[in-house]
Design a protein around this motif. Structure first.
Motif: not given
Length: 215
Positions: A99-112
Motif C-alpha cells: 500500500k505504501y512506498p515502504i522499504d521491505a528490508q527496513k521493517v522494525s517492530l516495537i512491541g509492548f
C-alpha cells in the motif's frame, strides 16, 4: 484496500524512494492509540504504523491472544490464538508494503508487553521480514515460534530488549532469560533494565530511539 487489521499511520516527513517502517504492537487490553501517542517522537524518516490486536476485550481494548486464569490464579496463554496473531501481523506487514512506498528490508517492530511477546515470535519465525525488534516489558515464549526457527537465517536481526526491574505484571526474571536465548542464536542485542514497573521510562525511550537510528 481492506487490510487484515485496523491501524493508525503517521507518514514520514522526510520522503525517500522507500521509507523504513516502525510497526507498533500494543499490550493486552489496550489498543492502537496507546503506543501511537509517542509517534510524533519517532524518527521523521519512518512510517509509524500502530495496529489494533484482533481479539476484542469488552468494554474496550483488544488482545493478541486470550489469557485465562484457573482457580489457583495460574495464568494460561492461548498459544493457538497467539500463533494466529503472529501470522496475521506478517500478512499485515505485506499489505502495508503493497500500500505504501515502504522499504521491505527496513521493517522494525516495537512491541509492548503482549505485543513484545508477539514481536519475538514474528521476528524469529519470519526473520526475512524484520530488521530490528524492540521488545519492551515482555518475554520470549518458545511455544508460539515456528518449531524449526533455529534453522532460519537470523543474521539480519537485531534486538533491543528492556524491562522494568519492579514490573508487577511480567516478572523481570522472565525477561532476564532472553539474553541467553539471543546469544545462543548469535543475534546481536542490547538488554536494559530500568527502575520502573510495567511501563516505559523516559530513559528507556531515549535508548530505544538511539537503537532505531543506528545502522
Amino acid at each position: 484496500m481492506n487490510t487484515s487489521l485496523f491501524y493508525l499511520v503517521r507518514e514520514p516527513e522526510i520522503i525517500l524512494d522507500k521509507n523504513p517502517m516502525l510497526l507498533l504492537l500494543h499490550g493486552y487490553g489496550s489498543n492502537e492509540e496507546d503506543l501511537f501517542s509517542f509517534a510524533s517522537e519517532l524518527p521523521k524518516t519512518h512510517y509509524v504504523i500502530s495496529v489494533r490486536a484482533p481479539y476484542p476485550m469488552p468494554p474496550y481494548g483488544n488482545a493478541w491472544y486470550a489469557i485465562n486464569f484457573d482457580a489457583d490464579q495460574n495464568k494460561f496463554s492461548d498459544d493457538q490464538q497467539a500463533i494466529s496473531s503472529r501470522d496475521l501481523i506478517v500478512k499485515f506487514i505485506d499489505e502495508m508494503i503493497a500500500k505504501y512506498p515502504i522499504d521491505a528490508q527496513k521493517v522494525s517492530l516495537i512491541g509492548f508487553s503482549q505485543g513484545a511477546i508477539l514481536s519475538y515470535a514474528v521476528s524469529l519465525t519470519y526473520p526475512e521480514k524484520i530488521d530490528k525488534t524492540i521488545a519492551l516489558s515482555g518475554y520470549f515464549n518458545p511455544n508460539i515460534v515456528a518449531p524449526d526457527y533455529r534453522t532460519n537465517d537470523l543474521s539480519k536481526l537485531q534486538f533491543f530488549v528492556s524491562h522494568g526491574s519492579v514490573d508487577q505484571v511480567v516478572p523481570v526474571e522472565w525477561a532476564r532469560k532472553t539474553p541467553a536465548v539471543l546469544e545462543s542464536l548469535n543475534i546481536p542485542f542490547e538488554y536494559k533494565e530500568y527502575p520502573v514497573g510495567h511501563g516505559v521510562a523516559p530513559q528507556n525511550f531515549k535508548d530505544l530511539l538511539q537503537f532505531i537510528l543506528k545502522d
